[in-house]
Write a protein that holds these residues in place. Structure first.
Motif, PDB file in Angstrom:
ATOM      1  N   THR A   1      97.683 -84.167 -10.408  1.00 23.31           N
ATOM      2  CA  THR A   1      98.290 -84.590  -9.148  1.00 23.31           C
ATOM      3  C   THR A   1      98.880 -83.384  -8.420  1.00 23.31           C
ATOM      4  OG1 THR A   1      98.758 -86.810  -9.976  1.00 23.31           O
ATOM      5  CG2 THR A   1     100.087 -86.047  -8.116  1.00 23.31           C
ATOM      6  N   ARG A   2      99.587 -82.538  -9.156  1.00 28.72           N
ATOM      7  CA  ARG A   2     100.146 -81.318  -8.559  1.00 28.72           C
ATOM      8  C   ARG A   2      99.037 -80.403  -8.049  1.00 28.72           C
ATOM      9  NH1 ARG A   2     103.488 -81.856 -13.016  1.00 28.72           N
ATOM     10  NH2 ARG A   2     102.453 -80.192 -14.136  1.00 28.72           N
ATOM     11  N   ALA A   3      97.940 -80.321  -8.791  1.00 33.96           N
ATOM     12  CA  ALA A   3      96.818 -79.476  -8.369  1.00 33.96           C
ATOM     13  C   ALA A   3      96.164 -80.032  -7.104  1.00 33.96           C
ATOM     14  CB  ALA A   3      95.796 -79.359  -9.499  1.00 33.96           C
ATOM     15  N   ARG A   4      96.030 -81.347  -7.010  1.00 35.56           N
ATOM     16  CA  ARG A   4      95.467 -81.942  -5.789  1.00 35.56           C
ATOM     17  C   ARG A   4      96.371 -81.647  -4.598  1.00 35.56           C
ATOM     18  NH1 ARG A   4      94.660 -86.039  -9.544  1.00 35.56           N
ATOM     19  NH2 ARG A   4      92.455 -86.410  -9.980  1.00 35.56           N
ATOM     20  N   ARG A   5      97.658 -81.775  -4.813  1.00 36.22           N
ATOM     21  CA  ARG A   5      98.614 -81.480  -3.732  1.00 36.22           C
ATOM     22  C   ARG A   5      98.486 -80.020  -3.301  1.00 36.22           C
ATOM     23  NH1 ARG A   5     105.122 -82.573  -3.651  1.00 36.22           N
ATOM     24  NH2 ARG A   5     105.517 -81.286  -1.828  1.00 36.22           N
ATOM     25  N   ARG A   6      98.361 -79.139  -4.267  1.00 34.56           N
ATOM     26  CA  ARG A   6      98.211 -77.709  -3.969  1.00 34.56           C
ATOM     27  C   ARG A   6      96.909 -77.453  -3.212  1.00 34.56           C
ATOM     28  NH1 ARG A   6     100.725 -73.045  -2.855  1.00 34.56           N
ATOM     29  NH2 ARG A   6     100.276 -71.399  -4.324  1.00 34.56           N
ATOM     30  N   ALA A   7      95.822 -78.100  -3.630  1.00 29.08           N
ATOM     31  CA  ALA A   7      94.545 -77.947  -2.935  1.00 29.08           C
ATOM     32  C   ALA A   7      94.669 -78.442  -1.494  1.00 29.08           C
ATOM     33  CB  ALA A   7      93.438 -78.710  -3.664  1.00 29.08           C
ATOM     34  N   LEU A   8      95.350 -79.561  -1.305  1.00 32.00           N
ATOM     35  CA  LEU A   8      95.584 -80.085   0.044  1.00 32.00           C
ATOM     36  C   LEU A   8      96.338 -79.064   0.886  1.00 32.00           C
ATOM     37  CD1 LEU A   8      95.693 -82.333   2.200  1.00 32.00           C
ATOM     38  CD2 LEU A   8      97.764 -83.172   1.039  1.00 32.00           C
ATOM     39  N   GLU A   9      97.385 -78.493   0.329  1.00 31.27           N
ATOM     40  CA  GLU A   9      98.170 -77.494   1.059  1.00 31.27           C
ATOM     41  C   GLU A   9      97.324 -76.276   1.419  1.00 31.27           C
ATOM     42  OE1 GLU A   9     101.304 -76.900  -1.769  1.00 31.27           O
ATOM     43  OE2 GLU A   9     102.406 -78.660  -1.076  1.00 31.27           O
ATOM     44  N   ASP A  18      89.074 -68.919   0.987  1.00 33.32           N
ATOM     45  CA  ASP A  18      89.193 -67.915  -0.073  1.00 33.32           C
ATOM     46  C   ASP A  18      90.331 -66.934   0.209  1.00 33.32           C
ATOM     47  OD1 ASP A  18      87.095 -69.043  -1.492  1.00 33.32           O
ATOM     48  OD2 ASP A  18      85.592 -67.761  -0.543  1.00 33.32           O
ATOM     49  N   GLN A  19      90.538 -66.600   1.496  1.00 35.57           N
ATOM     50  CA  GLN A  19      91.648 -65.719   1.865  1.00 35.57           C
ATOM     51  C   GLN A  19      92.991 -66.372   1.520  1.00 35.57           C
ATOM     52  OE1 GLN A  19      90.239 -65.234   6.091  1.00 35.57           O
ATOM     53  NE2 GLN A  19      91.296 -63.276   5.808  1.00 35.57           N
ATOM     54  N   VAL A  20      93.110 -67.641   1.824  1.00 31.24           N
ATOM     55  CA  VAL A  20      94.364 -68.355   1.572  1.00 31.24           C
ATOM     56  C   VAL A  20      94.612 -68.464   0.066  1.00 31.24           C
ATOM     57  CG1 VAL A  20      95.615 -70.520   1.885  1.00 31.24           C
ATOM     58  CG2 VAL A  20      94.232 -69.594   3.750  1.00 31.24           C
ATOM     59  N   VAL A  21      93.570 -68.774  -0.683  1.00 30.94           N
ATOM     60  CA  VAL A  21      93.723 -68.852  -2.142  1.00 30.94           C
ATOM     61  C   VAL A  21      94.185 -67.513  -2.694  1.00 30.94           C
ATOM     62  CG1 VAL A  21      92.490 -69.161  -4.336  1.00 30.94           C
ATOM     63  CG2 VAL A  21      92.103 -70.770  -2.458  1.00 30.94           C
ATOM     64  N   THR A  22      93.572 -66.436  -2.240  1.00 29.90           N
ATOM     65  CA  THR A  22      93.966 -65.098  -2.699  1.00 29.90           C
ATOM     66  C   THR A  22      95.419 -64.792  -2.331  1.00 29.90           C
ATOM     67  OG1 THR A  22      91.697 -64.310  -2.543  1.00 29.90           O
ATOM     68  CG2 THR A  22      93.422 -62.636  -2.554  1.00 29.90           C
ATOM     69  N   MET A  23      95.796 -65.097  -1.087  1.00 26.29           N
ATOM     70  CA  MET A  23      97.174 -64.836  -0.645  1.00 26.29           C
ATOM     71  C   MET A  23      98.179 -65.626  -1.465  1.00 26.29           C
ATOM     72  SD  MET A  23      97.106 -64.581   3.543  1.00 26.29           S
ATOM     73  CE  MET A  23      97.090 -66.337   3.703  1.00 26.29           C
ATOM     74  N   SER A  62      97.769 -66.969  -4.471  1.00 29.58           N
ATOM     75  CA  SER A  62      97.643 -66.850  -5.928  1.00 29.58           C
ATOM     76  C   SER A  62      98.743 -66.002  -6.550  1.00 29.58           C
ATOM     77  CB  SER A  62      96.279 -66.264  -6.296  1.00 29.58           C
ATOM     78  OG  SER A  62      95.279 -67.214  -6.048  1.00 29.58           O
ATOM     79  N   ASN A  63      99.365 -65.161  -5.770  1.00 30.08           N
ATOM     80  CA  ASN A  63     100.407 -64.285  -6.306  1.00 30.08           C
ATOM     81  C   ASN A  63     101.816 -64.775  -5.997  1.00 30.08           C
ATOM     82  OD1 ASN A  63      98.478 -62.463  -7.321  1.00 30.08           O
ATOM     83  ND2 ASN A  63      98.193 -61.636  -5.268  1.00 30.08           N
ATOM     84  N   ASP A  64     101.955 -66.018  -5.621  1.00 26.72           N
ATOM     85  CA  ASP A  64     103.252 -66.584  -5.274  1.00 26.72           C
ATOM     86  C   ASP A  64     103.986 -67.034  -6.541  1.00 26.72           C
ATOM     87  OD1 ASP A  64     105.432 -67.965  -4.318  1.00 26.72           O
ATOM     88  OD2 ASP A  64     104.290 -69.200  -2.912  1.00 26.72           O
ATOM     89  N   PRO A  65     104.985 -66.282  -6.989  1.00 31.79           N
ATOM     90  CA  PRO A  65     105.691 -66.648  -8.228  1.00 31.79           C
ATOM     91  C   PRO A  65     106.492 -67.946  -8.093  1.00 31.79           C
ATOM     92  CG  PRO A  65     106.788 -64.811  -7.158  1.00 31.79           C
ATOM     93  CD  PRO A  65     105.536 -65.086  -6.381  1.00 31.79           C
ATOM     94  N   LYS A  98      97.404 -73.527  -9.430  1.00 34.83           N
ATOM     95  CA  LYS A  98      96.875 -74.414 -10.465  1.00 34.83           C
ATOM     96  C   LYS A  98      95.364 -74.216 -10.554  1.00 34.83           C
ATOM     97  CE  LYS A  98     100.873 -76.582 -10.695  1.00 34.83           C
ATOM     98  NZ  LYS A  98     101.847 -75.938 -11.506  1.00 34.83           N
ATOM     99  N   ALA A  99      94.863 -74.092 -11.770  1.00 36.16           N
ATOM    100  CA  ALA A  99      93.427 -73.864 -11.955  1.00 36.16           C
ATOM    101  C   ALA A  99      92.608 -75.005 -11.351  1.00 36.16           C
ATOM    102  CB  ALA A  99      93.109 -73.702 -13.435  1.00 36.16           C
ATOM    103  N   TYR A 100      93.092 -76.242 -11.491  1.00 35.33           N
ATOM    104  CA  TYR A 100      92.326 -77.357 -10.940  1.00 35.33           C
ATOM    105  C   TYR A 100      92.334 -77.335  -9.410  1.00 35.33           C
ATOM    106  CZ  TYR A 100      90.334 -81.998 -10.330  1.00 35.33           C
ATOM    107  OH  TYR A 100      89.529 -83.041  -9.942  1.00 35.33           O
ATOM    108  N   ALA A 101      93.385 -76.818  -8.814  1.00 30.74           N
ATOM    109  CA  ALA A 101      93.412 -76.686  -7.349  1.00 30.74           C
ATOM    110  C   ALA A 101      92.297 -75.751  -6.889  1.00 30.74           C
ATOM    111  CB  ALA A 101      94.768 -76.171  -6.873  1.00 30.74           C
ATOM    112  N   VAL A 102      92.135 -74.658  -7.590  1.00 26.29           N
ATOM    113  CA  VAL A 102      91.064 -73.707  -7.248  1.00 26.29           C
ATOM    114  C   VAL A 102      89.702 -74.346  -7.496  1.00 26.29           C
ATOM    115  CG1 VAL A 102      90.049 -71.453  -7.791  1.00 26.29           C
ATOM    116  CG2 VAL A 102      92.538 -71.717  -7.685  1.00 26.29           C
TER     117      VAL A 102
END
Length: 135
Positions: free
Chosen positions: A5-13, A26-31, A33-36, A41-45
């Motif tokens: 559920t958290r991964a789906r929410r992250r994918a939506l965002e 892909d740019q957004v995922v890369t940007m 991905s380094n957010d501490p 989430k692997a499933y979001a990707v």
């Protein structure tokens, strides 16, 4: 809240941000991905990559069954949820189809308009009904 559920929410965002900022996903995922503060989430990707790989097919299916609605006319959140749900229903055998619909509806209740949960539920249910003819 489950990990998926958290991964789906992250994918939506991620999808919403890419659309609003007119950036490649892909740019957004890369940007992001380094957010501490909000680890990726692997499933979001997996969701985002899956949608990217099947974008034309997914969008064509949504457009075909969204009676009276074009993709451009749909709220961005609804379109992203429909893409996530459609990908899970058609291309991810690990997720039960009903769970994919329920999760998309739940996110629509949280992040979209009052009419969106019914719209998302109806359209994904229709896609599920015709799934045997699509795959």
């Amino acid at each position: 809240m489950s990990a998926r559920t958290r991964a789906r929410r992250r994918a939506l965002e991620l999808m919403f941000e890419a659309g609003q900022r007119r950036l490649d996903i892909d740019q957004v995922v890369t940007m992001r991905s380094n957010d501490p503060e909000y680890p990726m989430k692997a499933y979001a990707v997996e969701i985002v990559d899956g949608i990217t790989s099947h974008r034309e097919e997914i969008d064509e299916i949504i457009a075909t069954y969204a009676q009276g609605w074009t993709l451009e006319r749909m709220p961005a959140v609804d379109l992203a949820l429909l893409q996530i749900g459609t990908w899970e229903i058609l291309f991810n055998d690990e997720v039960p189809d009903k769970a994919a619909i329920d999760e998309a509806v739940s996110l629509a209740k949280q992040f979209s308009t009052d009419d969106s949960p019914g719209f998302v539920s109806g359209l994904l249910s229709r896609i599920l009904d015709v799934k045997p003819t699509l795959i």
